[in-house]
Design an enzyme around this catalytic site. Sequence first.
Site, PDB file in Angstrom:
ATOM      1  N   HIS A 179      44.122  50.990  42.537  1.00 19.15           N
ATOM      2  CA  HIS A 179      43.384  50.356  43.652  1.00 19.15           C
ATOM      3  C   HIS A 179      43.715  48.941  43.805  1.00 19.15           C
ATOM      4  O   HIS A 179      42.737  48.034  43.762  1.00 19.15           O
ATOM      5  CB  HIS A 179      41.923  50.595  43.342  1.00 19.15           C
ATOM      6  CG  HIS A 179      41.652  50.385  41.999  1.00 19.15           C
ATOM      7  ND1 HIS A 179      41.802  48.977  41.088  1.00 19.15           N
ATOM      8  CD2 HIS A 179      40.513  50.953  40.778  1.00 19.15           C
ATOM      9  CE1 HIS A 179      41.135  49.478  39.991  1.00 19.15           C
ATOM     10  NE2 HIS A 179      40.517  50.375  39.888  1.00 19.15           N
ATOM     11  N   HIS A 203      27.653  58.126  41.436  1.00 18.47           N
ATOM     12  CA  HIS A 203      26.482  57.425  40.836  1.00 18.47           C
ATOM     13  C   HIS A 203      25.333  58.307  41.250  1.00 18.47           C
ATOM     14  O   HIS A 203      25.268  58.325  42.249  1.00 18.47           O
ATOM     15  CB  HIS A 203      26.536  56.057  40.767  1.00 18.47           C
ATOM     16  CG  HIS A 203      27.780  55.501  40.031  1.00 18.47           C
ATOM     17  ND1 HIS A 203      27.765  55.291  38.651  1.00 18.47           N
ATOM     18  CD2 HIS A 203      28.796  54.688  40.573  1.00 18.47           C
ATOM     19  CE1 HIS A 203      28.992  54.690  38.191  1.00 18.47           C
ATOM     20  NE2 HIS A 203      29.635  54.316  39.309  1.00 18.47           N
ATOM     21  N   ASN A 256      36.791  57.158  31.263  1.00 21.12           N
ATOM     22  CA  ASN A 256      35.619  56.234  30.855  1.00 21.12           C
ATOM     23  C   ASN A 256      34.396  57.431  30.945  1.00 21.12           C
ATOM     24  O   ASN A 256      33.338  57.085  31.577  1.00 21.12           O
ATOM     25  CB  ASN A 256      35.241  55.215  31.885  1.00 21.12           C
ATOM     26  CG  ASN A 256      35.317  55.446  33.272  1.00 21.12           C
ATOM     27  OD1 ASN A 256      35.678  56.526  33.722  1.00 21.12           O
ATOM     28  ND2 ASN A 256      34.709  54.421  34.116  1.00 21.12           N
ATOM     29  N   HIS A 316      37.005  59.854  38.775  1.00 21.54           N
ATOM     30  CA  HIS A 316      35.787  59.976  37.710  1.00 21.54           C
ATOM     31  C   HIS A 316      34.866  61.202  37.851  1.00 21.54           C
ATOM     32  O   HIS A 316      34.406  61.381  38.698  1.00 21.54           O
ATOM     33  CB  HIS A 316      35.097  58.496  37.867  1.00 21.54           C
ATOM     34  CG  HIS A 316      36.096  57.461  37.602  1.00 21.54           C
ATOM     35  ND1 HIS A 316      35.961  56.548  36.464  1.00 21.54           N
ATOM     36  CD2 HIS A 316      36.317  56.651  38.584  1.00 21.54           C
ATOM     37  CE1 HIS A 316      36.695  55.829  36.484  1.00 21.54           C
ATOM     38  NE2 HIS A 316      37.059  55.562  37.982  1.00 21.54           N
ATOM     39  N   LEU A 317      35.234  62.134  36.920  1.00 22.13           N
ATOM     40  CA  LEU A 317      34.619  63.350  36.896  1.00 22.13           C
ATOM     41  C   LEU A 317      33.246  63.479  35.947  1.00 22.13           C
ATOM     42  O   LEU A 317      32.586  64.370  36.108  1.00 22.13           O
ATOM     43  CB  LEU A 317      35.636  64.587  36.646  1.00 22.13           C
ATOM     44  CG  LEU A 317      36.420  64.698  37.433  1.00 22.13           C
ATOM     45  CD1 LEU A 317      37.477  65.969  37.025  1.00 22.13           C
ATOM     46  CD2 LEU A 317      36.297  64.947  38.870  1.00 22.13           C
ATOM     47  N   ARG A 318      33.142  62.244  35.253  1.00 24.49           N
ATOM     48  CA  ARG A 318      31.795  62.107  34.468  1.00 24.49           C
ATOM     49  C   ARG A 318      31.479  63.029  33.429  1.00 24.49           C
ATOM     50  O   ARG A 318      30.621  62.729  32.585  1.00 24.49           O
ATOM     51  CB  ARG A 318      30.540  61.945  35.406  1.00 24.49           C
ATOM     52  CG  ARG A 318      30.835  61.096  36.319  1.00 24.49           C
ATOM     53  CD  ARG A 318      30.976  59.550  36.192  1.00 24.49           C
ATOM     54  NE  ARG A 318      30.954  58.531  37.160  1.00 24.49           N
ATOM     55  CZ  ARG A 318      31.696  57.463  37.301  1.00 24.49           C
ATOM     56  NH1 ARG A 318      32.213  57.036  36.427  1.00 24.49           N
ATOM     57  NH2 ARG A 318      31.355  56.826  38.277  1.00 24.49           N
ATOM     58  N   HIS A 375      43.392  59.331  40.712  1.00 21.51           N
ATOM     59  CA  HIS A 375      42.212  58.410  40.371  1.00 21.51           C
ATOM     60  C   HIS A 375      40.991  59.022  40.575  1.00 21.51           C
ATOM     61  O   HIS A 375      40.450  58.613  41.725  1.00 21.51           O
ATOM     62  CB  HIS A 375      42.608  57.031  40.698  1.00 21.51           C
ATOM     63  CG  HIS A 375      41.765  55.810  40.169  1.00 21.51           C
ATOM     64  ND1 HIS A 375      42.111  54.579  39.975  1.00 21.51           N
ATOM     65  CD2 HIS A 375      40.651  55.972  39.586  1.00 21.51           C
ATOM     66  CE1 HIS A 375      41.348  53.828  39.162  1.00 21.51           C
ATOM     67  NE2 HIS A 375      40.232  54.812  39.180  1.00 21.51           N
ATOM     68  N   ASP A 392      39.720  56.936  43.666  1.00 19.61           N
ATOM     69  CA  ASP A 392      39.019  56.380  43.024  1.00 19.61           C
ATOM     70  C   ASP A 392      37.431  56.883  42.957  1.00 19.61           C
ATOM     71  O   ASP A 392      36.431  56.388  43.049  1.00 19.61           O
ATOM     72  CB  ASP A 392      38.865  54.700  43.072  1.00 19.61           C
ATOM     73  CG  ASP A 392      38.215  54.089  41.705  1.00 19.61           C
ATOM     74  OD1 ASP A 392      37.802  54.689  40.807  1.00 19.61           O
ATOM     75  OD2 ASP A 392      37.870  52.943  41.696  1.00 19.61           O
ATOM     76  N   ASP A 411      41.034  52.321  32.745  1.00 17.54           N
ATOM     77  CA  ASP A 411      40.292  51.931  34.093  1.00 17.54           C
ATOM     78  C   ASP A 411      38.756  51.572  34.013  1.00 17.54           C
ATOM     79  O   ASP A 411      38.212  52.299  33.288  1.00 17.54           O
ATOM     80  CB  ASP A 411      40.474  53.258  35.019  1.00 17.54           C
ATOM     81  CG  ASP A 411      39.773  52.941  36.410  1.00 17.54           C
ATOM     82  OD1 ASP A 411      40.501  52.177  37.080  1.00 17.54           O
ATOM     83  OD2 ASP A 411      38.993  53.638  36.642  1.00 17.54           O
TER      84      ASP A 411
HETATM   85  O1  DOR Z   1      34.157  51.249  41.513  1.00 16.95           O
HETATM   86  C1  DOR Z   1      34.551  51.695  40.440  1.00 16.95           C
HETATM   87  N1  DOR Z   1      33.766  52.506  39.881  1.00 16.95           N
HETATM   88  N2  DOR Z   1      35.614  51.005  39.946  1.00 16.95           N
HETATM   89  C2  DOR Z   1      35.986  51.370  38.777  1.00 16.95           C
HETATM   90  O2  DOR Z   1      37.010  50.888  38.142  1.00 16.95           O
HETATM   91  C3  DOR Z   1      35.172  52.162  37.684  1.00 16.95           C
HETATM   92  C4  DOR Z   1      34.469  53.208  38.529  1.00 16.95           C
HETATM   93  C5  DOR Z   1      33.241  54.049  37.791  1.00 16.95           C
HETATM   94  O3  DOR Z   1      33.692  54.488  36.826  1.00 16.95           O
HETATM   95  O4  DOR Z   1      32.399  53.893  38.433  1.00 16.95           O
END
Ligand code: DOR
Length: 421
Positions: free
Chosen positions: A223, A300, A85, A53-55, A51, A296, A143
């Site tokens: 999670h 950001h 996402n 997020h590579l954006r 799990h 996870d 997710d």
């Molecule tokens: O904290 C989180 N950030 N939970 C998620 O389910 C999505 C993720 C995100 O994409 O930033």
Amino acid sequence: MLDPASERDEIADVLCVDGRIEAVGAELDGRGAEIFDAEGQWVAPGFVDLHCHLREPGQEYKEDIASGGRAAVAGGFTTVACMANTDPVNDDPATTDFILDRARNDSPARVYPVAAATKGLEGKVMTEMSALLNAGAVAFSDDGRTIMDSGVMRRVLEYSRLVDVPIIVHCEDRTLVGDGVLNEGAISTRLGLPGNPAIAEEVHVSRDIKLAELTGARLHVAHVSTAGGVEEVRRARERGISVTAEVTPHHLTLTDEAALGYDTSTKVAPPLRSAADVAACRAGLVDGSIDAIATDHAPHAQHEKEQQFTEAPHGMLGFETAAAVSLDLVRRAELSPLEWVRRLSLNPARILRRPGGSLVPGEPADVVVIDPEKRWVYDTAKGHSKSRNSPWAGQELTGRVTATFVEGKLVFHVDRGVLAP
Ligand code: DOR
């Protein structure tokens, strides 16, 4: 050497030839081989992250597949599964193909795309699962969002059963979460922030387990953060329902008190919970109700996190701190080193039904070396992610990944940094 697949915890040499494990044993004849001295350290199968997020595509200012892949191997992850996402959402084969293409060229870690379960993550229309699987997706998930429509969720599970892949669920009932940004309780009241109640997770874990029972699908709960959620999964497994689960390093070690200074790097979804929830997550991981530790990893940008707590996006970095943070369970003798490795490598690989998590001869030579006693300061400016949103930024941590190999090739060394591609 710690190998959960063969249950071996012993002092041994690991011989890799042509990208595969050739042999494991004492005093192997490695004539002609390049020698990496890992004396006094742990040598284990590379970690597999279910799990992250590579954006990329679309939010490369936060992270991209290259920077995320570098951060992954710096944290000991040789394989990572990235969530859908992105922008555009990974809900069509062209996007899955793009991610895999980028990964092949840019990432030192193997990347497995998790495709969206519904178009645009909107929870309404199912994606074309077969086409996405043919393009290389390994699982499906919305997710970041919960599929609120139970009829849609049922169909997603039914179809996933036909194609035999896991559905990874983000269990937070959005009507119960409301505007909640922090665990609902004394801390949210004290901070004057809207609360996100534990029941929001519990009702959806419960619903999805019921639907998994009905459909016979392979449900994977992402999670888990609440005592009630852990208990739902535990009882379902006792009843033989096909459900697996993961927990993050942050839900294993931090409570909502971490948000007392309004530090937005502690804002995650699901939120950091109470001490009782943390204890339940740890107990669930130890007794096997929860299979895996997953990061996870959710980068950001600073300008996004430097806002009021209510406005900042959810998420924290995970790759580079996961080992040190989760080693807390080994230091407190809740998990043996071998069992800790199992939850970071073999169990997640098995959930995806992919190779990895094993040092058995013939397996890919994806290997991590860990110095469990090494103290180091996590300087996010020197980290490999493009973002810096970590509650452990600037802190001294104990336990460090000192080298990572993918297919027998050294891709990270603690003194030399990331070496490839
Ligand atoms: O904290 C989180 N950030 N939970 C998620 O389910 C999505 C993720 C995100 O994409 O930033």
